[in-house]
Each structure stands twice: as C-alpha cells, then as structure tokens.
Design an enzyme around this catalytic site. Sequence first.
Site, PDB file in Angstrom:
ATOM      1  N   SER A   1     -60.151  21.793  30.884  1.00 13.35           N
ATOM      2  CA  SER A   1     -59.424  20.536  31.085  1.00 13.35           C
ATOM      3  C   SER A   1     -60.344  19.555  31.783  1.00 13.35           C
ATOM      4  O   SER A   1     -61.275  19.957  32.495  1.00 13.35           O
ATOM      5  CB  SER A   1     -58.178  20.777  31.943  1.00 13.35           C
ATOM      6  OG  SER A   1     -57.600  19.558  32.365  1.00 13.35           O
TER       7      SER A   1
ATOM      8  N   TYR B   1     -54.097  23.300  40.116  1.00 13.66           N
ATOM      9  CA  TYR B   1     -54.552  23.279  38.725  1.00 13.66           C
ATOM     10  C   TYR B   1     -56.028  22.899  38.653  1.00 13.66           C
ATOM     11  O   TYR B   1     -56.799  23.488  37.880  1.00 13.66           O
ATOM     12  CB  TYR B   1     -53.705  22.287  37.933  1.00 13.66           C
ATOM     13  CG  TYR B   1     -53.990  22.254  36.448  1.00 13.66           C
ATOM     14  CD1 TYR B   1     -53.845  23.389  35.670  1.00 13.66           C
ATOM     15  CD2 TYR B   1     -54.398  21.072  35.823  1.00 13.66           C
ATOM     16  CE1 TYR B   1     -54.100  23.362  34.300  1.00 13.66           C
ATOM     17  CE2 TYR B   1     -54.646  21.037  34.459  1.00 13.66           C
ATOM     18  CZ  TYR B   1     -54.498  22.182  33.705  1.00 13.66           C
ATOM     19  OH  TYR B   1     -54.754  22.151  32.363  1.00 13.66           O
TER      20      TYR B   1
END
Length: 266
Positions: free
Chosen positions: A148, A161
């Site tokens: 990501s 995250y």
Amino acid sequence: MAAQPIQRHRRPLVPTPPSRLAVVTGASSGIGAATARALAGEGFRVVCAARRTDRVEALAAEIGGVAVTCDVTSDESVQALAAAAGPRVEVLVNNAGGAVGLDRVEDAAVADWQQMYDVNVLGALRVTRALLPALRAAADAVIVNMGSTAGRGVYPGGGGYVVAKHGLRALSETLRQELNGEPIRVTEIAPGMVRTEEFSLNRLGDPERADAIYADVDEPLVAEDVAEAVRWVATLPRHVNIDELVIRPVAQAAQHQLHRGPLFDR
C-alpha cells in the site's frame, strides 16, 4: 497378393504441458477476486484462498480454479493451503490484508495493531514459507506482495496499518535479497486509493463513513486496475523483475493530496 495396410506417419505424442498454477490469498472479494479472474484469463489454474468458503467456492467455479478455505493467521490452515496447491506453484499473490480503525496512537487498541500485523505481515510470511518449496520447483516463479502507499508514508490515525504495510515492504525487500541467485522474482504492488466493496467498510464499520472516503473523487482506482498490474507482473519475461509498483488514481497526487471534484470530461 493380399493388399498391404496403408502406413501412415504419426506424429509422436507430445505431453500436454501442465497448467501453470497461481495461488491468491484474500480471494473472496475486491483485489483478490479480481486478481484470480485476471490470472485465470492468462491461462493459470488459480487456487482461490480465503476464510469465506462460500465466496471462494463460487469464484473457483466461475474461473475453473480450486477453492481453499484458508486463514493466513493460522499455521495449520496455511499448511493445508500448501498441500492443496501441490508440488509446483508459478505465482503466489499474498493479497490477504486489511485495516482496522483510525485511532490515534494514544488511543490505539493493541489488539487491533496485533490483528493488522498478523494478517498483513505474518500472514504473508506464513504463506511464503509454506509455498517456497513449490515455488522453487517451478522453472521460474513470482511472489507478489500486496502492499500500500501507506507503506511509504504516515498519516494521523493510520498508525497500525502504516506500521503493518511498512513491515510488508521490508519483508518484500529482504526476501528479494535472500532469494537472489534463484529464479524467483519478488514484487511489491502498492496501491493508493482503491474503491472496493469492503476495505473501508471493514475498517470503519459504518457505511456512511466508508462512502465519505471516496466522496467527490473522480474515478478512484477499482480492484480490476490493481489486478491488471498483478497480471502484467506475473506474465513478464522471466528475467524481468518489478521490485516495486506504486499505483494511484490521477486524482491522488500523494498520500495526502487528493483532488475532490470533477476531473475528467464526460
């Protein structure tokens, strides 16, 4: 004199080469399901792995693949996935992942951080370790880790995250160096804003808050865009490795720079 039988030259039988095998984790929806379809379209037999049995069974039936119920946080479940995949695997896509919450560090629940790290990082570690013998048995192989843009920066409320995706990035780079000298490529694909049916909803638990993430963004990425990148990486010549591939929608210039409003002529 009896007629002699006609002699016909027959071509020697050539064994049909076995189908190339791909394993995709987190294949029950979103990027994982789209990736399984894309690889099947390239002729791969795809092992569709995820926790939701009904979803992966339906997907496998659609694409002529194999459904495996798998929780990447369980050693036993991952070993069962490796057994189902068999002795040779050409492509592994470590796609299982996800985010929980938007809490600041001072308010963070340790259990949420543990869950994100276990799925995004240790899940990829478990699956990669279990399938490395099968990847080594292939003439050439590709490991694709779904990262990501959160693994390339930080933002308030994203700590758990962000830490997990930074960890996956480090895992990918380390694995590439450790496997140097073997015909196994390692790629990390790092999408920016991707609108899927579940990611933001699972993270926030509120449909309205989830929809607000994408409000007024003209054409965010969709799962098929990322799947196309996986397909491309997996079908490149065997001597070509894409170390990292960052993909963002045009509306997103950087992690914190997002244009909201009309962008494209209709």
